[in-house]
Design an enzyme around this catalytic site. Sequence first.
Site, mmCIF file in Angstrom:
data_model
loop_
_atom_site.group_PDB
_atom_site.id
_atom_site.type_symbol
_atom_site.label_atom_id
_atom_site.label_comp_id
_atom_site.label_asym_id
_atom_site.label_seq_id
_atom_site.Cartn_x
_atom_site.Cartn_y
_atom_site.Cartn_z
ATOM 1 N N ASP A 1 7.917 -33.578 30.466
ATOM 2 C CA ASP A 1 6.986 -33.379 31.453
ATOM 3 C C ASP A 1 5.414 -33.192 30.798
ATOM 4 O OD1 ASP A 1 7.678 -31.021 29.915
ATOM 5 O OD2 ASP A 1 7.592 -29.832 31.805
ATOM 6 N N ASP A 4 -0.068 -26.979 33.770
ATOM 7 C CA ASP A 4 1.212 -27.121 34.500
ATOM 8 C C ASP A 4 1.863 -25.786 34.579
ATOM 9 O OD1 ASP A 4 3.320 -28.110 35.776
ATOM 10 O OD2 ASP A 4 3.826 -29.442 34.488
#
Length: 256
Positions: A110, A130
Amino acid sequence: MLLAIDAGNTNIVFALCDGDEIKARWRIATDPRRTADEYAVWLKQLLSLEKVKFKQVDAVIIGTVVPRALHNLSLLARRYFKVEPLVAGHGAAAWPMTLDVPEPDTLGADRGLNIIAAHAEHEGDIVVIDFGTATTFDVADYTGAYKGGVIAPGINLSLDALTGKTAQLPKIAIEKPDDDSVIGTTTHSQMLIGVYWGYVAMIEGLLDRTKKEIGRPVTVIGTGGLSALFPEGMFDAIDFDLTIKGLMMLHKQATS
């Protein structure tokens, strides 16, 4: 059409992509024991709502930070979509940027995908924050090279630890407090202040130190659902689809 799969520690996001457009996105709780057949039954119903059949999906790319989930997601691609999936960071979908860190193989999918998408859309040095199961900071320089970052406990993870290890503190939902006061008058407000403004202080402090260390102008991009909770001005941009965009870009590069 492309099926982009972002398998995180808490949820797996399936995105149906047509060219550069995300046509639909669906989320399911991550469970490494879930079989390819179970995914297929669930997806068939959702695809039908978009009037899309399995045979119209001709490519699959997977980004995962849950190794145990990869087998059944790959089997889903092979058995039901009749394609060999690309896996972010591996083979034809190897990272296209320089990983300027001593242990490049440990970079989470990710985080790599976020850097790819953020560098493609923003000039200069970037920091991607994030807000997922963990809160991560990732830094890339103006060339797109990954330089490293920070991993901190996620907001909900911290909240679960707080309530799980205390006898009298109640479970609360994370939200922005009603005002800017940091002196709570109830147990609920004190917990909310501790988590919310505590994270604001952490983010501001780490960003200040990061910018000083980089020594050049920096663009800060927020992603993850909880990024919308934080004060305006903390980020230069918020992009909830950053990881999926990274998967789309990586697929395009691997197949061109």
